[in-house]
Design an enzyme around this catalytic site. Sequence first.
Site, short mmCIF file in Angstrom:
data_model
loop_
_atom_site.label_atom_id
_atom_site.label_comp_id
_atom_site.label_asym_id
_atom_site.label_seq_id
_atom_site.Cartn_x
_atom_site.Cartn_y
_atom_site.Cartn_z
N TYR A 179 44.30 -8.91 18.03
CA TYR A 179 43.55 -7.91 18.79
C TYR A 179 42.45 -7.26 17.96
O TYR A 179 41.31 -7.15 18.42
CB TYR A 179 44.49 -6.84 19.36
CG TYR A 179 43.77 -5.86 20.26
CD1 TYR A 179 43.43 -6.21 21.57
CD2 TYR A 179 43.40 -4.59 19.80
CE1 TYR A 179 42.75 -5.33 22.39
CE2 TYR A 179 42.72 -3.71 20.62
CZ TYR A 179 42.40 -4.08 21.92
OH TYR A 179 41.71 -3.21 22.72
N GLU A 186 33.97 -8.67 19.48
CA GLU A 186 33.26 -8.24 20.69
C GLU A 186 32.23 -7.17 20.36
O GLU A 186 31.09 -7.21 20.86
CB GLU A 186 34.27 -7.71 21.72
CG GLU A 186 35.20 -8.77 22.29
CD GLU A 186 36.31 -8.16 23.15
OE1 GLU A 186 36.06 -7.09 23.75
OE2 GLU A 186 37.40 -8.74 23.21
#
Length: 243
Positions: A179, A186
């Site tokens: 994660y 991102e």
Amino acid sequence: MPSSSKPKSKPASTSGLTRQYLLFYNAANFFLWSTLTFRTIRLLLNQFILAEDRSLSALTVDIPAIFADTYSPLLQITQSLALLEILHSLIGLVRAPVMTTAMQVASRIFVVWGVLYPFHGGIIGQDKVGEWGYLGCLLAWGVTECIRYGFFVMQVNGGVESVPGWWQWLRYNTFYVLYPVGISSECALAFKALSPAKEFHPLYWWFIVAVLAIYVPGSYVMYTHMIRQRRKTATKEQGKKDQ
């Protein structure tokens, strides 16, 4: 008094149809994410093999070539299918919380369609940070989703008890690493899109800035949610062992 046991036969068939649909949906996603992930790994390995005669310091990864082979239409289609998960949560087809599901899906849709689709020409092949952000997304998303959808396929087909213990461990522990890699990748892509976005339209630049501002609290909410889910699962498993 009306009988509470009367209307039970019809939901049974609906439940059967729901199960078949979820099995198909999760299997299709598992196939697509596996295809995308193994294609990415194969492209990386091929580049390493071709460069085996070079020194390690001269070894470079051709991420633009990987982008050309993975983004359109494979990543576009594969990631866009996740929009259905928001609908599944809204109508009660699955028990996943609507808000956390929408947050996770929206962030990836933003990257795939709001950043890479209009601005990949200004990122891929132009900026190393953005390129490594794309590769980070591919690998973090891909490994996560292969594990997650594979888990759901086995769960829908035979119940949680049919999922091997090692796969359950992967399902509830790999996010600790994957994660942060995914969310930072991102953010790197969104940050590198700011310059071409400003040339495109000032309002779009502000839109990306606003999204980046949301990423910090949003990622904290998602990360802590996943940690809580892991603890709940660990507690349930421990309870079964103690019985």
